[in-house]
Design a protein around this motif. Structure first.
Motif, mmCIF file in Angstrom:
data_model
loop_
_atom_site.group_PDB
_atom_site.id
_atom_site.type_symbol
_atom_site.label_atom_id
_atom_site.label_comp_id
_atom_site.label_asym_id
_atom_site.label_seq_id
_atom_site.Cartn_x
_atom_site.Cartn_y
_atom_site.Cartn_z
ATOM 1 N N ILE A 57 11.977 -12.852 -5.884
ATOM 2 C CA ILE A 57 12.408 -12.601 -7.262
ATOM 3 C C ILE A 57 13.585 -11.620 -7.277
ATOM 4 C CG2 ILE A 57 11.726 -11.559 -9.461
ATOM 5 C CD1 ILE A 57 8.894 -12.657 -8.948
ATOM 6 N N ILE A 58 13.488 -10.570 -6.472
ATOM 7 C CA ILE A 58 14.580 -9.589 -6.416
ATOM 8 C C ILE A 58 15.840 -10.228 -5.842
ATOM 9 C CG2 ILE A 58 15.343 -7.426 -5.352
ATOM 10 C CD1 ILE A 58 12.497 -6.389 -5.643
ATOM 11 N N LEU A 59 15.685 -11.119 -4.838
ATOM 12 C CA LEU A 59 16.849 -11.835 -4.292
ATOM 13 C C LEU A 59 17.495 -12.700 -5.374
ATOM 14 C CD1 LEU A 59 18.689 -12.676 -1.971
ATOM 15 C CD2 LEU A 59 16.964 -14.390 -1.315
ATOM 16 N N CYS A 60 16.673 -13.356 -6.181
ATOM 17 C CA CYS A 60 17.214 -14.154 -7.300
ATOM 18 C C CYS A 60 17.984 -13.269 -8.267
ATOM 19 C CB CYS A 60 16.080 -14.856 -8.043
ATOM 20 S SG CYS A 60 15.281 -16.177 -7.111
ATOM 21 N N CYS A 61 17.467 -12.063 -8.490
ATOM 22 C CA CYS A 61 18.156 -11.102 -9.360
ATOM 23 C C CYS A 61 19.531 -10.761 -8.795
ATOM 24 C CB CYS A 61 17.339 -9.816 -9.498
ATOM 25 S SG CYS A 61 15.849 -9.962 -10.490
ATOM 26 N N ILE A 62 19.569 -10.470 -7.493
ATOM 27 C CA ILE A 62 20.833 -10.092 -6.847
ATOM 28 C C ILE A 62 21.853 -11.217 -6.971
ATOM 29 C CG2 ILE A 62 21.935 -9.434 -4.670
ATOM 30 C CD1 ILE A 62 19.110 -8.416 -3.804
ATOM 31 N N LEU A 63 21.440 -12.439 -6.633
ATOM 32 C CA LEU A 63 22.354 -13.585 -6.690
ATOM 33 C C LEU A 63 22.846 -13.825 -8.116
ATOM 34 C CD1 LEU A 63 20.430 -16.047 -4.319
ATOM 35 C CD2 LEU A 63 22.454 -14.686 -3.779
ATOM 36 N N SER A 64 21.946 -13.689 -9.090
ATOM 37 C CA SER A 64 22.327 -13.897 -10.491
ATOM 38 C C SER A 64 23.276 -12.800 -10.975
ATOM 39 C CB SER A 64 21.082 -13.932 -11.380
ATOM 40 O OG SER A 64 20.259 -15.027 -11.046
ATOM 41 N N ILE A 65 23.034 -11.570 -10.543
ATOM 42 C CA ILE A 65 23.905 -10.453 -10.925
ATOM 43 C C ILE A 65 25.304 -10.636 -10.336
ATOM 44 C CG2 ILE A 65 24.303 -7.983 -10.597
ATOM 45 C CD1 ILE A 65 21.187 -7.697 -10.742
ATOM 46 N N LEU A 66 25.363 -11.064 -9.074
ATOM 47 C CA LEU A 66 26.668 -11.338 -8.445
ATOM 48 C C LEU A 66 27.412 -12.436 -9.203
ATOM 49 C CD1 LEU A 66 25.684 -11.259 -4.656
ATOM 50 C CD2 LEU A 66 27.066 -9.572 -5.877
ATOM 51 N N ALA A 67 26.689 -13.488 -9.559
ATOM 52 C CA ALA A 67 27.293 -14.584 -10.323
ATOM 53 C C ALA A 67 27.755 -14.091 -11.691
ATOM 54 C CB ALA A 67 26.287 -15.727 -10.483
ATOM 55 N N GLY A 68 26.941 -13.225 -12.318
ATOM 56 C CA GLY A 68 27.316 -12.670 -13.609
ATOM 57 C C GLY A 68 28.583 -11.836 -13.538
ATOM 58 N N GLY A 69 28.732 -11.065 -12.450
ATOM 59 C CA GLY A 69 29.958 -10.286 -12.254
ATOM 60 C C GLY A 69 31.175 -11.172 -12.133
ATOM 61 N N ILE A 70 31.022 -12.298 -11.441
ATOM 62 C CA ILE A 70 32.140 -13.232 -11.253
ATOM 63 C C ILE A 70 32.565 -13.858 -12.572
ATOM 64 C CG2 ILE A 70 32.763 -15.479 -10.275
ATOM 65 C CD1 ILE A 70 31.120 -14.685 -7.800
ATOM 66 N N ILE A 71 31.610 -14.342 -13.357
ATOM 67 C CA ILE A 71 31.963 -15.019 -14.608
ATOM 68 C C ILE A 71 32.497 -14.017 -15.621
ATOM 69 C CG2 ILE A 71 29.747 -14.915 -15.841
ATOM 70 C CD1 ILE A 71 32.083 -17.976 -15.504
ATOM 71 N N ASN A 72 32.027 -12.777 -15.545
ATOM 72 C CA ASN A 72 32.527 -11.745 -16.454
ATOM 73 C C ASN A 72 33.986 -11.420 -16.164
ATOM 74 O OD1 ASN A 72 32.617 -8.418 -17.059
ATOM 75 N ND2 ASN A 72 31.740 -9.719 -18.635
ATOM 76 N N GLN A 73 34.325 -11.292 -14.878
ATOM 77 C CA GLN A 73 35.726 -10.997 -14.554
ATOM 78 C C GLN A 73 36.618 -12.197 -14.814
ATOM 79 O OE1 GLN A 73 37.956 -11.984 -11.877
ATOM 80 N NE2 GLN A 73 36.562 -13.614 -11.168
ATOM 81 N N PHE A 74 36.061 -13.408 -14.768
ATOM 82 C CA PHE A 74 36.846 -14.608 -15.070
ATOM 83 C C PHE A 74 37.302 -14.594 -16.530
ATOM 84 C CE2 PHE A 74 36.980 -18.977 -16.731
ATOM 85 C CZ PHE A 74 37.965 -19.512 -15.909
ATOM 86 N N TYR A 75 36.394 -14.246 -17.444
ATOM 87 C CA TYR A 75 36.738 -14.217 -18.866
ATOM 88 C C TYR A 75 37.523 -12.952 -19.248
ATOM 89 C CZ TYR A 75 33.888 -18.311 -19.971
ATOM 90 O OH TYR A 75 33.398 -19.602 -20.043
ATOM 91 N N ASP A 76 37.340 -11.869 -18.480
ATOM 92 C CA ASP A 76 37.997 -10.599 -18.815
ATOM 93 C C ASP A 76 39.287 -10.360 -18.040
ATOM 94 O OD1 ASP A 76 35.991 -10.066 -20.577
ATOM 95 O OD2 ASP A 76 35.033 -8.487 -19.393
ATOM 96 N N ARG A 77 39.746 -11.354 -17.272
ATOM 97 C CA ARG A 77 40.852 -11.103 -16.345
ATOM 98 C C ARG A 77 42.134 -10.658 -17.046
ATOM 99 N NH1 ARG A 77 40.127 -16.522 -16.784
ATOM 100 N NH2 ARG A 77 41.931 -17.910 -17.030
ATOM 101 N N GLU A 78 42.394 -11.154 -18.272
ATOM 102 C CA GLU A 78 43.604 -10.738 -18.995
ATOM 103 C C GLU A 78 43.517 -9.271 -19.380
ATOM 104 O OE1 GLU A 78 46.303 -12.488 -19.368
ATOM 105 O OE2 GLU A 78 45.404 -14.189 -18.323
ATOM 106 N N LYS A 79 42.373 -8.858 -19.893
ATOM 107 C CA LYS A 79 42.198 -7.451 -20.266
ATOM 108 C C LYS A 79 42.191 -6.559 -19.033
ATOM 109 C CE LYS A 79 38.273 -5.453 -21.347
ATOM 110 N NZ LYS A 79 37.005 -5.024 -21.997
ATOM 111 N N ASP A 80 41.587 -7.036 -17.937
ATOM 112 C CA ASP A 80 41.504 -6.236 -16.718
ATOM 113 C C ASP A 80 42.877 -5.961 -16.110
ATOM 114 O OD1 ASP A 80 38.792 -6.096 -16.946
ATOM 115 O OD2 ASP A 80 38.343 -7.627 -15.437
ATOM 116 N N ARG A 81 43.849 -6.829 -16.375
ATOM 117 C CA ARG A 81 45.200 -6.582 -15.890
ATOM 118 C C ARG A 81 45.788 -5.311 -16.481
ATOM 119 N NH1 ARG A 81 47.585 -12.772 -16.386
ATOM 120 N NH2 ARG A 81 46.462 -13.619 -14.557
ATOM 121 N N VAL A 82 45.327 -4.963 -17.674
ATOM 122 C CA VAL A 82 45.804 -3.763 -18.355
ATOM 123 C C VAL A 82 44.923 -2.561 -18.026
ATOM 124 C CG1 VAL A 82 46.264 -2.699 -20.608
ATOM 125 C CG2 VAL A 82 46.763 -5.127 -20.242
ATOM 126 N N THR A 83 43.603 -2.756 -18.093
ATOM 127 C CA THR A 83 42.676 -1.630 -17.920
ATOM 128 C C THR A 83 42.326 -1.338 -16.459
ATOM 129 O OG1 THR A 83 40.765 -3.095 -18.223
ATOM 130 C CG2 THR A 83 41.664 -2.023 -20.188
#
Length: 298
Positions: A57-83
């Motif tokens: 279960i904890i491994l599933c959490c880790i994999l899901s969190i990593l995936a969540g970080g990736i999709i978050n930076q995908f949608y935030d990439r324009e803002k992240d260029r500034v911040t």
């Protein structure tokens, strides 16, 4: 001519930063500490170590969190260029399509492991992954909902472990309120530092939607809530353990945070944000030390 070794290493670092691997490692550490020393109050250390269902279960959490970080930076990439210009430059070593491939693979592995454990665990992580995508795609731009959703998703795996062990008590309820409010304060403080970029890219946050005075008032009120929850936890636990001393010290940290909020400089905002982030980490270490102390000496 590009150095192949340097380029591959840069791509590896880009992936680590894009997937927020260091955040995932911290959450993993926090999950193991809280699971064994807070939620799991019956199993021995030996049984816990060989409880592969919990590790799965904890491994599933880790994999899901990593995936969540990736999709978050995908949608935030324009803002992240500034911040976050440095992180964005590093992430540019790896094309976005490879991040998306990794996102799919990580989520698939997570759901595959969850399905092996049980269908209830499978649906638990399916909902988690959907909510993380929906937050990044839509909810992160909605006023107040963005902060509440972000904090809720950060705590989602912990609530999962809480329900798995069915360890319900007033003390855990008060501690849950404390950590929720503290993470909410940190998220709102973070928004004060990215206020202008958020406004440009259509992210409606408390600092860029309301006046500075209202934003400060909201943060101060949340800090008062955190102080009250700290006091209630001390009343419930008594002042005789490492964790109780942590919550007593939290009241003083929160008072310092109030003074930093009232000081309107950018440096004070940055110092306040990092002080509270470090204090959350101190809380995890305190829980570990408290658990070890009780496990081996009582």
């Amino acid at each position: 001519m590009k150095n192949p070794l340097f380029y591959r290493f840069s791509q590896f670092i880009a992936f680590l930063m894009g997937a927020r691997v260091f955040v995932a490692l911290l959450l993993t550490f926090a999950l193991y500490v809280s699971t064994f020393f807070l939620f799991n109050q019956e199993e021995s250390l030996r049984n816990f170590v060989f409880d592969f269902k919990v590790h799965g279960i904890i491994l599933c959490c880790i994999l899901s969190i990593l995936a969540g970080g990736i999709i978050n930076q995908f949608y935030d990439r324009e803002k992240d260029r500034v911040t976050k210009p440095f992180r964005t430059r590093v992430q540019n070593f790896l094309k976005q399509k490879y991040f998306l491939y990794a996102y799919i693979v990580l989520n698939t592995f997570s759901l595959g492991i969850a399905g092996i454990i049980s269908m209830r665990v499978f649906f638990f992580f399916l909902i988690y992954q959907f909510l993380m995508w929906f937050y990044s795609h839509k909810l992160s731009k909605l006023l107040i909902i963005n902060n509440l959703t972000f904090v809720s998703l950060s705590l989602y795996p912990f609530f999962g472990m809480l329900f798995y062990y069915k360890t319900f008590s007033l003390q855990i309820f008060l501690m849950s309120i404390f950590i929720f409010v503290m993470l909410l304060i940190i998220d709102v403080l973070k928004d004060t530092l990215t206020k202008n970029a958020d406004k440009i890219f259509g992210y409606y946050t408390i600092p860029n939607y309301f006046s500075s005075a209202i934003s400060r008032t909201v943060i101060v009120i949340l800090l008062i809530f955190a102080q009250v929850s700290s006091g209630l936890i001390i009343l419930k636990m008594g002042l005789h353990s490492i964790m109780s001393y942590y919550f007593a010290a939290s009241i003083f940290i929160q008072i310092i945070a109030v003074f930093l909020v009232l000081n309107q400089t950018k440096y004070s905002k940055f110092a306040n944000l990092n002080m509270l982030r470090i204090w959350i980490f101190v809380g995890i270490i305190s829980m570990l030390a408290n658990g070890i102390n009780q496990y081996y000496f009582f």
